[in-house]
Design a protein around this motif. Structure first.
Motif, PDB file in Angstrom:
ATOM      1  N   ILE A  43      13.389 129.625  17.537  1.00 15.71           N
ATOM      2  CA  ILE A  43      13.903 129.041  18.774  1.00 15.71           C
ATOM      3  C   ILE A  43      14.753 127.817  18.432  1.00 15.71           C
ATOM      4  N   GLU A  44      15.473 127.329  19.439  1.00 16.68           N
ATOM      5  CA  GLU A  44      16.249 126.105  19.262  1.00 16.68           C
ATOM      6  C   GLU A  44      15.342 124.893  19.480  1.00 16.68           C
ATOM      7  N   PRO A  45      15.683 123.734  18.881  1.00 21.16           N
ATOM      8  CA  PRO A  45      14.840 122.530  19.038  1.00 21.16           C
ATOM      9  C   PRO A  45      14.584 122.136  20.491  1.00 21.16           C
ATOM     10  N   LYS A  46      15.564 122.388  21.369  1.00 21.84           N
ATOM     11  CA  LYS A  46      15.410 122.001  22.783  1.00 21.84           C
ATOM     12  C   LYS A  46      14.322 122.815  23.503  1.00 21.84           C
ATOM     13  N   ASP A  47      13.938 123.960  22.899  1.00 20.02           N
ATOM     14  CA  ASP A  47      12.950 124.834  23.546  1.00 20.02           C
ATOM     15  C   ASP A  47      11.524 124.589  23.048  1.00 20.02           C
ATOM     16  N   TRP A  48      11.330 123.594  22.190  1.00 19.95           N
ATOM     17  CA  TRP A  48       9.998 123.319  21.632  1.00 19.95           C
ATOM     18  C   TRP A  48       9.414 122.036  22.201  1.00 19.95           C
ATOM     19  N   ASN A  49       8.181 122.112  22.669  1.00 24.89           N
ATOM     20  CA  ASN A  49       7.475 120.940  23.164  1.00 24.89           C
ATOM     21  C   ASN A  49       6.598 120.412  22.030  1.00 24.89           C
ATOM     22  N   ASN A  50       7.045 119.361  21.395  1.00 30.53           N
ATOM     23  CA  ASN A  50       6.362 118.843  20.219  1.00 30.53           C
ATOM     24  C   ASN A  50       5.010 118.234  20.551  1.00 30.53           C
ATOM     25  N   LYS A  51       4.837 117.779  21.799  1.00 30.34           N
ATOM     26  CA  LYS A  51       3.569 117.159  22.199  1.00 30.34           C
ATOM     27  C   LYS A  51       2.472 118.210  22.356  1.00 30.34           C
ATOM     28  N   THR A  52       2.795 119.308  23.040  1.00 28.48           N
ATOM     29  CA  THR A  52       1.790 120.354  23.269  1.00 28.48           C
ATOM     30  C   THR A  52       1.812 121.432  22.183  1.00 28.48           C
ATOM     31  N   ARG A  53       2.827 121.371  21.297  1.00 25.93           N
ATOM     32  CA  ARG A  53       3.020 122.359  20.230  1.00 25.93           C
ATOM     33  C   ARG A  53       3.109 123.776  20.803  1.00 25.93           C
ATOM     34  N   THR A  54       3.902 123.877  21.856  1.00 24.40           N
ATOM     35  CA  THR A  54       4.130 125.174  22.501  1.00 24.40           C
ATOM     36  C   THR A  54       5.613 125.316  22.827  1.00 24.40           C
ATOM     37  N   ILE A  55       6.004 126.542  23.148  1.00 22.96           N
ATOM     38  CA  ILE A  55       7.371 126.798  23.595  1.00 22.96           C
ATOM     39  C   ILE A  55       7.471 126.388  25.065  1.00 22.96           C
ATOM     40  N   LYS A  56       8.551 125.713  25.413  1.00 24.92           N
ATOM     41  CA  LYS A  56       8.702 125.216  26.780  1.00 24.92           C
ATOM     42  C   LYS A  56       8.717 126.361  27.780  1.00 24.92           C
ATOM     43  N   THR A  57       8.207 126.087  28.953  1.00 21.41           N
ATOM     44  CA  THR A  57       7.988 127.134  29.960  1.00 21.41           C
ATOM     45  C   THR A  57       9.277 127.753  30.488  1.00 21.41           C
ATOM     46  N   ASP A  58      10.418 127.034  30.373  1.00 23.05           N
ATOM     47  CA  ASP A  58      11.668 127.593  30.888  1.00 23.05           C
ATOM     48  C   ASP A  58      12.348 128.526  29.871  1.00 23.05           C
ATOM     49  N   TYR A  59      11.706 128.728  28.698  1.00 21.76           N
ATOM     50  CA  TYR A  59      12.266 129.634  27.690  1.00 21.76           C
ATOM     51  C   TYR A  59      11.867 131.074  28.035  1.00 21.76           C
ATOM     52  N   PRO A  60      12.827 132.025  27.924  1.00 23.37           N
ATOM     53  CA  PRO A  60      12.494 133.429  28.258  1.00 23.37           C
ATOM     54  C   PRO A  60      11.273 133.925  27.469  1.00 23.37           C
ATOM     55  N   ASN A  61      10.352 134.582  28.148  1.00 22.70           N
ATOM     56  CA  ASN A  61       9.130 135.143  27.537  1.00 22.70           C
ATOM     57  C   ASN A  61       8.218 134.072  26.922  1.00 22.70           C
ATOM     58  N   SER A  62       8.342 132.834  27.388  1.00 27.97           N
ATOM     59  CA  SER A  62       7.546 131.747  26.799  1.00 27.97           C
ATOM     60  C   SER A  62       6.047 131.995  26.982  1.00 27.97           C
ATOM     61  N   ILE A  63       5.650 132.517  28.134  1.00 27.19           N
ATOM     62  CA  ILE A  63       4.223 132.756  28.387  1.00 27.19           C
ATOM     63  C   ILE A  63       3.674 133.774  27.378  1.00 27.19           C
ATOM     64  N   LYS A  64       4.422 134.860  27.185  1.00 27.78           N
ATOM     65  CA  LYS A  64       3.984 135.904  26.261  1.00 27.78           C
ATOM     66  C   LYS A  64       3.946 135.387  24.820  1.00 27.78           C
ATOM     67  N   LEU A  65       4.979 134.636  24.422  1.00 27.47           N
ATOM     68  CA  LEU A  65       5.059 134.143  23.045  1.00 27.47           C
ATOM     69  C   LEU A  65       3.987 133.092  22.769  1.00 27.47           C
ATOM     70  N   ASN A  66       3.771 132.184  23.712  1.00 28.76           N
ATOM     71  CA  ASN A  66       2.726 131.168  23.545  1.00 28.76           C
ATOM     72  C   ASN A  66       1.342 131.808  23.464  1.00 28.76           C
ATOM     73  N   LYS A  67       1.142 132.854  24.261  1.00 29.48           N
ATOM     74  CA  LYS A  67      -0.136 133.571  24.225  1.00 29.48           C
ATOM     75  C   LYS A  67      -0.336 134.245  22.864  1.00 29.48           C
ATOM     76  N   GLN A  68       0.756 134.805  22.336  1.00 29.64           N
ATOM     77  CA  GLN A  68       0.698 135.463  21.020  1.00 29.64           C
ATOM     78  C   GLN A  68       0.315 134.466  19.929  1.00 29.64           C
ATOM     79  N   ILE A  69       0.921 133.284  19.960  1.00 34.19           N
ATOM     80  CA  ILE A  69       0.626 132.250  18.966  1.00 34.19           C
ATOM     81  C   ILE A  69      -0.816 131.766  19.106  1.00 34.19           C
ATOM     82  N   LEU A  70      -1.228 131.537  20.356  1.00 32.47           N
ATOM     83  CA  LEU A  70      -2.583 131.038  20.617  1.00 32.47           C
ATOM     84  C   LEU A  70      -3.640 132.041  20.161  1.00 32.47           C
ATOM     85  N   GLU A  71      -3.405 133.324  20.426  1.00 30.76           N
ATOM     86  CA  GLU A  71      -4.366 134.352  20.023  1.00 30.76           C
ATOM     87  C   GLU A  71      -4.455 134.455  18.501  1.00 30.76           C
ATOM     88  N   THR A  72      -3.327 134.297  17.813  1.00 29.89           N
ATOM     89  CA  THR A  72      -3.344 134.343  16.352  1.00 29.89           C
ATOM     90  C   THR A  72      -4.130 133.171  15.785  1.00 29.89           C
TER      91      THR A  72
END
Length: 399
Positions: A43-72
């Motif tokens: 992803i681009e730096p603007k799409d990363w939330n460094n505080k929560t260590r997650t992909i920002k919610t306005d990024y396409p498929n962010s919910i699915k990708l964050n869930k994938q990372i969290l499950e791993t």
């Protein structure tokens, strides 16, 4: 006991690719050491939330990708806990097996990946590949959970119905020894899968399914038959059998297996106080043998080595296939007057060596060392053969 810490990090190397993106990785930390694994998400730096260590919610498929990372991350923690609960000492290198195992979904795929990686003779790998082929014939895709007592039982029935043909020979069914070999190969990879936490040890199928064993006859040559081959003069069109004859006799004299004869190098011939020994690690068992060839059959092994000693070559013998040698041996045995019922193969030489020394009164523990057997029980299979020889010898004596 310290526990590993698992976190998602972005752009660890502080370097963007040509698309202006960087990789999200999983950082695993334990006792001052770190190990990193890719999520394959860029992803681009603007799409990363460094505080929560997650992909920002306005990024396409962010919910699915964050869930994938969290499950791993959660699966990594569970993987570590499973190791600890089973009494194992956990370290970060074990995580390699986690990511490798995550990509392996079937037992057949697991065998395909592991066979080339395992150490062993080429013949062993060919046997394992044959087993894999038979498994795929029975069921193209085999999942780990498929490996039950019922599956093994049905596969056994499948193998017993197999009909094999070879050239002009009449068709025949698989022998029990061949069927047993297939199950031994399966058992080896089942054990490996359990060790790599791909299978549940509580569902170990070989706890209830027992591999049927057969006592195969150990074919060996008598002293007279050894002499017949030794004294066999090969001329004319039969001269082509000379090399195989020499190799076979060398195996009789030394007891070396087919693979060890052809992997014999000049560095394996060691002179100790002016006396020649073969000092070599056996390819099949990794045990080291020390064979005093200056004493074996009056030094005849050395005569063969001298015959095939070529300047500039590290090895003594040019590699031949087992099948080629066995075909030539059938003709050699016929020329030497050995009954056709005695199916002479290259391995007959090793059986002949063991039987000969036991018959001559050499202790079974010494024969064990000469043959490179890890267990004495392996050498003891020749006991009933020598009993028969002794009985035959005593039967002609008038007590």
């Amino acid at each position: 006991m310290n526990k590993a810490r698992y976190t998602a990090i972005f752009n660890r190397k502080n370097q963007l690719n040509k698309q202006g993106k960087a990789l999200i990785q999983l950082e695993c930390y334990l006792n001052g050491k770190k190990k990193y694994f890719s999520t394959a998400i860029y992803i681009e730096p603007k799409d990363w939330n460094n505080k929560t260590r997650t992909i920002k919610t306005d990024y396409p498929n962010s919910i699915k990708l964050n869930k994938q990372i969290l499950e791993t991350l959660r699966d990594l923690e569970n993987f570590e806990l499973d190791k600890l609960n089973n009494g194992k000492v956990f370290n970060l290198s074990m995580l390699d097996d986690f990511f490798k195992g995550a990509n392996i979904k079937t037992f057949t795929e697991f065998m395909e990946l592991e066979i080339p990686l395992l150490q062993g003779e080429m013949g062993t790998k060919k046997s394992q590949l044959t087993t894999l082929r038979k498994l795929k014939e029975f069921k193209p895709t085999i999942y780990f959970e498929d490996l039950t007592f019922e599956f093994l039982h049905n596969f056994d029935l499948f193998l017993r119905k197999q009909i094999i043909t070879y050239k002009n020979l009449p068709p025949k069914k698989l022998e029990q020894s061949t069927i047993s070999k297939h199950f031994k190969n399966i058992k080896r990879f089942v054990n490996l899968a359990i060790n790599k936490d791909l299978m549940d040890i509580q569902k170990y199928p070989f706890r209830t399914f027992k591999i049927k064993q057969t006592e195969s006859d150990k074919i060996f040559l008598t002293a007279q038959e050894i002499e017949n081959i030794e004294n066999l003069t090969l001329i004319g069109e039969n001269i082509k059998y000379q090399t195989v004859k020499d190799l076979f006799m060398f195996s009789i004299y030394t007891g070396l297996r087919f693979s060890d004869v052809f992997s014999l190098e000049k560095k394996h011939i060691v002179s100790i106080e002016g006396k020649d020994y073969i000092v070599k690690k056996m390819q099949k068992t990794d045990t080291i043998v020390r064979i005093p060839i200056h004493m074996m059959f009056n030094g005849k092994p050395s005569e063969i080595l001298n015959k095939y000693n070529q300047i500039g070559s590290f090895e003594y013998f040019k590699l031949l296939t087992n099948q080629h040698c066995n075909r030539h041996l059938k003709e050699i045995a016929k020329l030497a007057g050995i009954p056709i019922s005695k199916n002479v193969t290259f391995h007959t030489a090793r059986h002949t060596n063991a039987t000969y020394w036991l018959y001559k009164g050499v202790s079974i523990t010494t024969v064990q060392k000469l043959l490179g057997h890890k267990k004495l029980a392996t050498t003891q299979i020749y006991g009933h053969i020598t009993d028969t020889i002794i009985e035959n010898e005593l039967s002609v004596i008038n007590f």
